[in-house]
Each structure stands twice: as structure tokens, then as C-alpha cells.
Enzyme design. Structure first.
Site, PDB file in Angstrom:
ATOM      1  N   CYS A   1       1.629  -1.238  -0.071  1.00 47.91           N
ATOM      2  CA  CYS A   1      -0.112   0.255   0.403  1.00 47.91           C
ATOM      3  C   CYS A   1       1.148   0.991  -0.192  1.00 47.91           C
ATOM      4  O   CYS A   1       0.353   2.518  -0.252  1.00 47.91           O
ATOM      5  CB  CYS A   1      -0.911   0.329   0.462  1.00 47.91           C
ATOM      6  SG  CYS A   1      -1.966  -1.391   1.458  1.00 47.91           S
TER       7      CYS A   1
ATOM      8  N   HIS B   1      11.697   0.852   7.269  1.00 48.56           N
ATOM      9  CA  HIS B   1      11.913  -0.290   5.951  1.00 48.56           C
ATOM     10  C   HIS B   1      12.269  -1.757   6.775  1.00 48.56           C
ATOM     11  O   HIS B   1      13.557  -1.010   7.237  1.00 48.56           O
ATOM     12  CB  HIS B   1      12.433  -1.002   4.651  1.00 48.56           C
ATOM     13  CG  HIS B   1      11.845  -1.667   4.391  1.00 48.56           C
ATOM     14  ND1 HIS B   1      11.723  -3.439   5.164  1.00 48.56           N
ATOM     15  CD2 HIS B   1      11.161  -2.172   2.882  1.00 48.56           C
ATOM     16  CE1 HIS B   1      11.079  -3.724   3.820  1.00 48.56           C
ATOM     17  NE2 HIS B   1      11.037  -3.370   2.881  1.00 48.56           N
TER      18      HIS B   1
ATOM     19  N   HIS C   1      -1.912  20.231   6.720  1.00 45.07           N
ATOM     20  CA  HIS C   1      -3.152  18.528   6.937  1.00 45.07           C
ATOM     21  C   HIS C   1      -2.674  17.491   6.364  1.00 45.07           C
ATOM     22  O   HIS C   1      -1.450  17.745   6.401  1.00 45.07           O
ATOM     23  CB  HIS C   1      -3.793  19.137   5.155  1.00 45.07           C
ATOM     24  CG  HIS C   1      -4.738  20.870   4.976  1.00 45.07           C
ATOM     25  ND1 HIS C   1      -5.501  20.724   5.249  1.00 45.07           N
ATOM     26  CD2 HIS C   1      -3.849  21.643   4.392  1.00 45.07           C
ATOM     27  CE1 HIS C   1      -5.129  22.096   4.656  1.00 45.07           C
ATOM     28  NE2 HIS C   1      -4.406  22.846   4.517  1.00 45.07           N
TER      29      HIS C   1
ATOM     30  N   HIS D   1      -2.751   6.967   5.041  1.00 40.94           N
ATOM     31  CA  HIS D   1      -3.749   6.450   3.876  1.00 40.94           C
ATOM     32  C   HIS D   1      -5.144   5.669   4.579  1.00 40.94           C
ATOM     33  O   HIS D   1      -5.567   5.173   5.352  1.00 40.94           O
ATOM     34  CB  HIS D   1      -2.570   4.947   4.186  1.00 40.94           C
ATOM     35  CG  HIS D   1      -2.513   3.881   3.340  1.00 40.94           C
ATOM     36  ND1 HIS D   1      -3.255   3.559   2.401  1.00 40.94           N
ATOM     37  CD2 HIS D   1      -3.250   1.970   3.616  1.00 40.94           C
ATOM     38  CE1 HIS D   1      -3.920   2.527   1.663  1.00 40.94           C
ATOM     39  NE2 HIS D   1      -3.543   1.312   3.094  1.00 40.94           N
TER      40      HIS D   1
ATOM     41  N   HIS E   1     -14.640   5.430   2.334  1.00 40.12           N
ATOM     42  CA  HIS E   1     -16.095   5.701   2.451  1.00 40.12           C
ATOM     43  C   HIS E   1     -16.566   5.176   1.060  1.00 40.12           C
ATOM     44  O   HIS E   1     -17.102   4.752   0.604  1.00 40.12           O
ATOM     45  CB  HIS E   1     -16.940   6.251   2.879  1.00 40.12           C
ATOM     46  CG  HIS E   1     -18.236   6.020   3.340  1.00 40.12           C
ATOM     47  ND1 HIS E   1     -19.129   6.629   1.768  1.00 40.12           N
ATOM     48  CD2 HIS E   1     -19.085   5.697   3.949  1.00 40.12           C
ATOM     49  CE1 HIS E   1     -20.581   6.868   2.825  1.00 40.12           C
ATOM     50  NE2 HIS E   1     -20.410   6.348   3.467  1.00 40.12           N
TER      51      HIS E   1
ATOM     52  N   ASN F   1     -10.338   0.967   0.141  1.00 35.53           N
ATOM     53  CA  ASN F   1      -8.587   0.685   0.219  1.00 35.53           C
ATOM     54  C   ASN F   1      -8.117   0.500  -1.150  1.00 35.53           C
ATOM     55  O   ASN F   1      -8.285  -0.789  -1.561  1.00 35.53           O
ATOM     56  CB  ASN F   1      -8.715  -0.297   1.786  1.00 35.53           C
ATOM     57  CG  ASN F   1      -7.315  -0.362   1.391  1.00 35.53           C
ATOM     58  OD1 ASN F   1      -6.077   0.275   0.773  1.00 35.53           O
ATOM     59  ND2 ASN F   1      -6.039  -0.977   2.606  1.00 35.53           N
TER      60      ASN F   1
END
Length: 464
Positions: free
Chosen positions: A169, A248, A336, A340, A369, A373
Site C-alpha cells: 500500500c 523499512h 493537513h 492512507h 467510504h 482501500n
């Protein structure tokens, strides 16, 4: 003699001026501007409402009542609405027997639609692009998807092409950072980043609960982005990349295995999400913030944070997903938050971690919504919501936060270059958002699934 003396003074001076000019040129080429981005919105016939999701669930012959309950409850509590989109083969009932054509058709729809609109919007010709990065984690085809793009648009043979797979992702920010690093070697370049995910051949048809979650959360979507380091195009840019930090922690076995593609005991391939995921997310996020925070916050806030952190450590406090950013006031350097939209729990966790309010979480909740995803493409739907709501003003700083398999946490900070008001992919529905309630109507219709007295039932198509 005087000429030789003058030459001795002139040579070092020339050498110094040359290297100063080279340094200035190098620093100038390290900039990264975003010229435009385009998100994908599928056709209406690809809508996967909660009712359609239930139909997909009920035709899985491997599930019993316990699994049905789990899936239906997860769908209801996921934060997804009625208008997300699914792969065409799943809508058509062919999720158990996907073909390569299904997979490539899905990618063609997403990639070519967003690129066509990106080129039309910016006026940039595909032949002018210098760098192309395509990231789709679950479809490492031959030839690559990036080669497929190059062939479709007949791009130059000296194009720098990269195809990223398996990055999860957070792959979109990996691709952006890759372009940023390449900009240090290529002056006045134009770069395209394409971020999506292949769902058509990767719909899980087994009964392992930890592998069913992906069906409840992941939906069809993607984005194409145009970047440049050409300062002559600065006035056309919408945002500038100020910072990028990649973390990572794949060396840790538990973190490495918390998001994993595998086959279950029946041979069904799916995506495993383990209970170690929150812990891995907290670790990666905390490590990332330690590097990112000093770059974005004022000195007074950093000093206060150091004091608070040391007091917490002295009291023996442990780091969790909700406490990774305890004591931070990111609002002192960030306007802002583009988080994710991985799921309601992910958004809640990051929100608690960063100590931000519902106004700041709203774009991520609404993107989840409306579109679900969409993996690596998800951040750009969140950004699109902010723009459609006319929140983004010149000079604002945006923190993008992404988490992904590996395990990775990749964050970056963008600076808005002009007031942004494009309704983009939200144009047909932005006036309805945020809705009065996010309560899913699914449970009211299927509330019987929770009745304990039905536990003896075995569906007629259930395998023993």
C-alpha cells in the site's frame, strides 16, 4: 612574472566558482514539483455495494455460518460505503477462475484512463516524458506493465523505465521518492508515476479469517501523477515535495510476516494479515517520525517533545500504534494530514498516534467510504477530497502517511504552490460529503446473521 602570480590566484578562484556553480545547479535539480494527478473512477456497473458484497460472500462454497458472520460484520465495520468499485470478473461471479485477460483488462482500464486524462489536462506529450515508474504489487507480468504503457503511448527509446512490484500500500510514495532521487541525475526532466493494485486475479476464495479481510477492504482504483524538476515549470505546479522519509523494518521476522501473500491449506491464494500488524505499524511509524519530525517542526516544539519523550521513557512507557507520536504537536508544522485509507482501524490508530481531530481525519474517512482501500492509489483520493473541498491554500503543508507490507512506513511533506479547487474524481458526489452518518445499512438487512440460535445451520452449498 606578474602574469604567473595572477594566474596562480585566478586558477583557485576559477576552481571555486566552478564548484559553487555545480553545487547550486545540483541543488536546483533536486527539487520535485507535482504538475498534476488523476485518480480512477470505474463505471457504474462495477459498483460493489454492501448488497453485492453479500452476494459474493454467499456464493463462496467454502464458508460456514461462522465465516459468514465474520465477513458480514467486518464489511459493516470496515468504513466502506455503498459506492465502491470491484473487479469486473468478481462482479460477474468469476472470482474463482480469473484469467490473465481479466487481470490485464483491469490494469488497462485504470492506467490508460488516468494517463489519458493526465496528458490531456497538462498538455504534456508522452514523447516528452523522461522517467516512468509503474507500481502494481500483485501483477508482475511479462512484459512489464511499464512496458505496456510505453508501447501504448509510443514513448521514446531512451525513457528511464521502472516497474515496482510487491511494495504494498505504500508503493506510491516509494515511487515518488525514486523519482526524486533520479531527479538528482537528470536535469529538467518530466516523470510519470502510476500507482494501482491488481485485484481481479487476487480475490481470496478460501475460509481463513485472517485472509478474508482483504476482500472486505480492498477495492478497484489507482492514480497517475506527473512530476518535474524543471524550475521553468514551477509556476504550473500544484505542489512541491519538501521532505520524504522511507522506513523499512523487514529485517524483523515478525514485521516481515505480518502482511503476506500465501496459499491456505486448500490451495487458495490470498493476502494474510496477522495480529502482529499493529505492533509492526507502530514500530515503523515511530522510527519514521524520529527522522521526519526534526525536518518539519519548529525548534520550540522539538525541545518540548524531547522533554515529554524522556519523561515517558523514565516512567517505563511502551510504544504502541496509539502512543508512537505521544507528545507531538504536528499542527505546529503541518496544516493537513493525508493518511492512507487502509481501513477504519488504521485511520483511528494513526489519528490517535498523531493526536489530530476529526476535521483532519475526515478526508481519509471519506476516501475510504467512497472508494475503499485502493492500496497504493489511496492517498491520492484523500488528496483529491481536500482539493474538492477547497481546503488547500498556497503555502499549506501536507503530511502524507503510508504503511505497507514489508513492513514499511513511507511519509512525505508537500507544500501547496497555489490555491487548489479542482473537484477531480469527487465532482459528482462532493456535495454529499461528509454524509450525516457513516453507519452501514448492511447490518439492519442481515441482522439475523448474529442470532445464536441459527448456529446449527449449515448452508446447502457448504463443503464438509
Amino acid at each position: 612574472m606578474e602574469f604567473l602570480i595572477a594566474l596562480l590566484y585566478l586558477l583557485p578562484l576559477t576552481y571555486l566558482v566552478f564548484h559553487l556553480c555545480k553545487l547550486v545547479s545540483r541543488r536546483r535539480s533536486q527539487c520535485c514539483y507535482m504538475l498534476a494527478y488523476e485518480c480512477y473512477k470505474a463505471a457504474d456497473e462495477a459498483r460493489l455495494s454492501t448488497g453485492e458484497s453479500a452476494k459474493v460472500v454467499f456464493r463462496n462454497k467454502n464458508l460456514g455460518l461462522e465465516e459468514f458472520r465474520f465477513l458480514l460484520q467486518t464489511i459493516v465495520n470496515s468504513g466502506l460505503g455503498e459506492d465502491t468499485y470491484g473487479p469486473k470478473n468478481v462482479i460477474a461471479g468469476r472470482e474463482e477462475s480469473p484469467s490473465l485477460i481479466d487481470a490485464l483488462s483491469e490494469m488497462d482500464d485504470i492506467i490508460f484512463d488516468t494517463l489519458d486524462r493526465l496528458f490531456a489536462k497538462t498538455g504534456v506529450s508522452p514523447s516528452n516524458v523522461d522517467i516512468l515508474v509503474v507500481n502494481v504489487s500483485l501483477l508482475p507480468g511479462l512484459p512489464s506493465l511499464s512496458a505496456r504503457v510505453m508501447n501504448r503511448y509510443k514513448m521514446r527509446d531512451d525513457l528511464k523505465v521502472f516497474n515496482l512490484s510487491g511494495m504494498g500500500c505504500s508503493a506510491s510514495l516509494v515511487a515518488v521518492d525514486l523519482v526524486h532521487q533520479l531527479f538528482k541525475s537528470y536535469n529538467n526532466a518530466l516523470a510519470i508515476v502510476v500507482s494501482s493494485e491488481s485485484l481481479a486475479p487476487n480475490w481470496y476464495c478460501g475460509k481463513e479469517k485472517s485472509m478474508m479481510l482483504s476482500n472486505c477492504l480492498f477495492r478497484t482504483g489507482g492514480c497517475s501523477i506527473l512530476l518535474t524538476n524543471n524550475r521553468a515549470l514551477k509556476h504550473k505546479s500544484i505542489m512541491k515535495l519538501n521532505h520524504s522519509v522511507r522506513t523499512h523494518i523487514g529485517a524483523n521476522d515478525e514485521a516481515y510476516g505480518c502482511c503476506f501473500q500465501k496459499e491456505d491449506g486448500l490451495g487458495y491464494r490470498g493476502f494474510l494479515l496477522t495480529r502482529a500488524l499493529p505492533k509492526a505499524g507502530a514500530h515503523a511509524f515511530y522510527t519514521n517520525l524520529q527522522v521526519l519530525v526534526p525536518k518539519i517542526l519548529p525548534l520550540r516544539e522539538l525541545l518540548r517533545y524531547i522533554i515529554v519523550t524522556r519523561r515517558r521513557k523514565a516512567k517505563g512507557a511502551t510504544t504502541s500504534f496509539e502512543t508512537a507520536g505521544a507528545g507531538l504537536n504536528l499542527k505546529s508544522g503541518i496544516d493537513h494530514f493525508c493518511l492512507h485509507p487502509g481501513g477504519r482501524a488504521v485511520i483511528d490508530g494513526i489519528g490517535k498516534c498523531l493526536r489530530i481531530n476529526e476535521y483532519d481525519l475526515e478526508p481519509s474517512r471519506m476516501a475510504l467510504h467512497r472508494f475503499g482501500n485502493t492500496s497504493a492509489g489511496g492517498l491520492w483520493y484523500v488528496l483529491g477530497y481536500m482539493e474538492a473541498k477547497k481546503r488547500l491554500k498556497k503555502g499549506d503543508k501536507i503530511l502524507m502517511v503510508s504503511l505497507g507490507a514489508g513492513f514499511k512506513c513511507n511519509n512525505c511533506v508537500w507544500e501547496v504552490m497555489k490555491n487548489l479547487e479542482d473537484a477531480n474524481v469527487w465532482e459528482d458526489c462532493i456535495d454529499r460529503y461528509p454524509p450525516k452518518t457513516l453507519v452501514n445499512p448492511f447490518m439492519e438487512k442481515y441482522s439475523w446473521i448474529n442470532d445464536e440460535y441459527l448456529s446449527f445451520i449449515r448452508f446447502h452449498n457448504q463443503k464438509p
